[in-house]
Design a protein around this motif. Structure first.
Motif, PDB file in Angstrom:
ATOM      1  N   GLY A 139      49.242  63.604  -1.519  1.00  0.00           N
ATOM      2  CA  GLY A 139      49.401  63.343   0.068  1.00  0.00           C
ATOM      3  C   GLY A 139      50.845  63.055   0.418  1.00  0.00           C
ATOM      4  O   GLY A 139      51.439  62.396  -0.480  1.00  0.00           O
ATOM      5  N   THR A 143      46.672  60.204  -0.363  1.00  0.00           N
ATOM      6  CA  THR A 143      45.529  60.519  -0.732  1.00  0.00           C
ATOM      7  C   THR A 143      44.831  59.434  -1.125  1.00  0.00           C
ATOM      8  O   THR A 143      45.414  58.288  -1.407  1.00  0.00           O
ATOM      9  CB  THR A 143      45.878  61.460  -2.022  1.00  0.00           C
ATOM     10  OG1 THR A 143      46.555  62.460  -1.804  1.00  0.00           O
ATOM     11  CG2 THR A 143      44.559  61.571  -2.715  1.00  0.00           C
ATOM     12  N   TYR A 144      43.578  59.271  -0.842  1.00  0.00           N
ATOM     13  CA  TYR A 144      42.786  58.242  -1.233  1.00  0.00           C
ATOM     14  C   TYR A 144      42.907  57.667  -2.681  1.00  0.00           C
ATOM     15  O   TYR A 144      43.139  58.595  -3.552  1.00  0.00           O
ATOM     16  CB  TYR A 144      41.325  58.306  -1.160  1.00  0.00           C
ATOM     17  CG  TYR A 144      40.781  58.666   0.392  1.00  0.00           C
ATOM     18  CD1 TYR A 144      40.907  57.394   1.194  1.00  0.00           C
ATOM     19  CD2 TYR A 144      40.060  59.468   0.658  1.00  0.00           C
ATOM     20  CE1 TYR A 144      40.436  57.427   2.559  1.00  0.00           C
ATOM     21  CE2 TYR A 144      39.486  59.691   2.130  1.00  0.00           C
ATOM     22  CZ  TYR A 144      39.809  58.682   2.872  1.00  0.00           C
ATOM     23  OH  TYR A 144      39.104  58.412   4.303  1.00  0.00           O
ATOM     24  N   SER A 200      35.647  64.370  -1.461  1.00  0.00           N
ATOM     25  CA  SER A 200      35.046  63.597  -0.694  1.00  0.00           C
ATOM     26  C   SER A 200      34.544  64.387   0.388  1.00  0.00           C
ATOM     27  O   SER A 200      34.810  65.453   0.754  1.00  0.00           O
ATOM     28  CB  SER A 200      36.253  62.635  -0.002  1.00  0.00           C
ATOM     29  OG  SER A 200      36.916  63.425   0.992  1.00  0.00           O
ATOM     30  N   THR A 205      38.688  65.729   1.565  1.00  0.00           N
ATOM     31  CA  THR A 205      39.373  65.561   0.362  1.00  0.00           C
ATOM     32  C   THR A 205      39.324  66.448  -0.877  1.00  0.00           C
ATOM     33  O   THR A 205      38.049  66.508  -1.256  1.00  0.00           O
ATOM     34  CB  THR A 205      39.667  64.170  -0.469  1.00  0.00           C
ATOM     35  OG1 THR A 205      39.923  63.024   0.776  1.00  0.00           O
ATOM     36  CG2 THR A 205      40.918  64.124  -1.369  1.00  0.00           C
ATOM     37  N   GLY A 231      46.614  64.824   2.315  1.00  0.00           N
ATOM     38  CA  GLY A 231      45.633  63.818   1.665  1.00  0.00           C
ATOM     39  C   GLY A 231      45.067  64.612   0.474  1.00  0.00           C
ATOM     40  O   GLY A 231      44.433  63.974  -0.446  1.00  0.00           O
ATOM     41  N   CYS A 232      45.136  65.824   0.330  1.00  0.00           N
ATOM     42  CA  CYS A 232      44.470  66.564  -0.820  1.00  0.00           C
ATOM     43  C   CYS A 232      45.505  66.416  -1.957  1.00  0.00           C
ATOM     44  O   CYS A 232      46.538  65.983  -1.779  1.00  0.00           O
ATOM     45  CB  CYS A 232      44.265  67.935  -0.366  1.00  0.00           C
ATOM     46  SG  CYS A 232      42.758  68.278   0.742  1.00  0.00           S
TER      47      CYS A 232
END
Length: 377
Positions: A245, A251-252, A293, A297, A318-319
């Motif tokens: 990201g 990204t998470y 996700s 994601t 975010g990927c």
């Protein structure tokens, strides 16, 4: 309904409680006149052997297929019965002296409005990664959570303790404290037929599901170095450059489980909240996409960015992107990782400037501590 019918061909009515010289006892797993019967009605007999069982739909006379056990002690339908349907059952048995007994029942199965089912993953016979939880999503709100959960058991050949956790009133996941042991067999027994879920709804499922845990593959994405290290059974097998990201759309962090694999898919930013023209995108042919996700994601192939960004710069919304070719052909990092991955494999993201992914955002319950997980039973 468990009644003893008189010998010599006599029939015991639904109100009778008669014992006769034959001692034959025919038991039907639903009471005569029931209007909320389950979908797995069966018959058992003691003191004799079943000789014939007929189950007929009352409205059209269609016969339901079923089978008497080899020892004559029981009968079950070949498939689940239809919901909201009236049936007539007639069961005949004989003892070793040739004396006979008959039992009858008329009942209606529970309606769709007054019943609940759960869709679940993984399915029977699948081989999945070590991070794959068992996840149920019920089609009705469950208020009698404790009883419903007690009728679903998940065990592993590894001996690991498996515990359930509710996410809200319609989702129930199961997992052990640590990832499943590679090569183990997991068995899920669903015994919800006739279980009260609350608010006038009754369960209708009865099934045993078995799946296999494959080799252990856990990959770690480091946003500081823009690399992904792939470990197989604890040993590093490859390090791949990625583009995660961007600073505006990090990204998470956290442990994420691959829940879906798509050779090619369309990704449209408007479906995940990127409506601003500055942030919008619509790519019709994203190759080698693996969902991490529920909110969107993915770890996927990227053919549209310059090869120079991989291993250096985060450019996505975010990927996690891996270098790929348009159409997904050729020997690329994205294709290699896609081919090496199973549904249920774990991808851990660290050193991102984003929060940790929520445990119910996808199959990502590993982000709850074991104590928090157990408290959700």
């Amino acid at each position: 309904m468990a009644l003893s019918a008189c010998g010599g061909g006599a029939v015991a009515s639904g109100a009778d409680r008669v014992k006769d010289a034959s001692g034959i006892r025919i038991e039907v797993s639903v009471r005569d006149g029931a209007t909320d019967a389950g979908l797995n009605t069966g018959v058992r007999v003691t003191g004799g052997k079943l000789t014939d069982v007929r189950l007929i739909q009352a409205d059209d006379g269609a016969t339901v297929k079923g089978a008497i056990a080899a020892d004559g002690s029981s009968w079950r339908p070949s498939d689940q019965l239809a919901r909201g349907t009236k049936y007539k059952l007639v069961a005949n048995a004989k003892d070793d002296k040739g004396r006979s007994a008959t039992e009858q029942a008329m009942f209606t199965t529970v309606s769709a409005k007054n019943s609940f089912t759960g869709s679940y993953t993984p399915d029977n016979g699948k081989t999945v990664g070590v991070g794959m939880p068992v996840s149920f999503n019920f089609d009705k709100v469950i208020t009698n959570k404790k009883d419903v959960q007690s009728h679903i058991t998940v065990t592993s050949s590894s001996g690991q303790k498996v515990v359930g956790h509710w996410f809200g009133a319609q989702r129930l996941d199961f997992r052990p404290e640590d990832y499943w042991k590679a090569g183990s067999k997991v068995t899920m027994k669903i015994n919800l037929d006739g279980v009260k879920g609350g608010n006038g709804i009754t369960g209708v499922q009865s099934k045993t599901v078995t799946f296999t845990i494959g080799r252990s593959q856990v990959s770690t994405v480091d946003m500081n170095t823009q690399t992904m290290t792939v470990k197989r059974d604890g040993k590093t097998i490859k390090s791949l450059p990625i583009s995660g990201g961007s600073p505006d759309h990090p990204t998470y962090n956290g442990q994420m489980v691959i829940s879906e694999k798509l050779v090619q898919t369309r990704m449209n930013g408007s479906t995940v909240g990127f409506d601003n023209p500055k942030d919008s995108y619509d790519i019709p042919d994203v190759p080698h996409a693996m969902r991490l996700s529920a909110s969107g994601t993915f770890l996927h192939g990227n053919y549209w960015s310059s090869p120079s960004v991989f291993g250096r710069t985060g450019t996505s919304h975010g990927c996690v992107g891996l270098r790929d070719n348009k159409g997904g052909g050729g020997d690329t990092p994205a294709k290699w990782f896609f081919d090496q991955s199973l549904i249920g494999d774990v991808v851990v993201v660290k050193n991102s400037h984003e929060q940790t992914v929520k445990p119910d955002n996808g199959l990502n319950g590993w982000n709850l501590s074991w104590s928090d997980w157990q408290s959700g039973t």
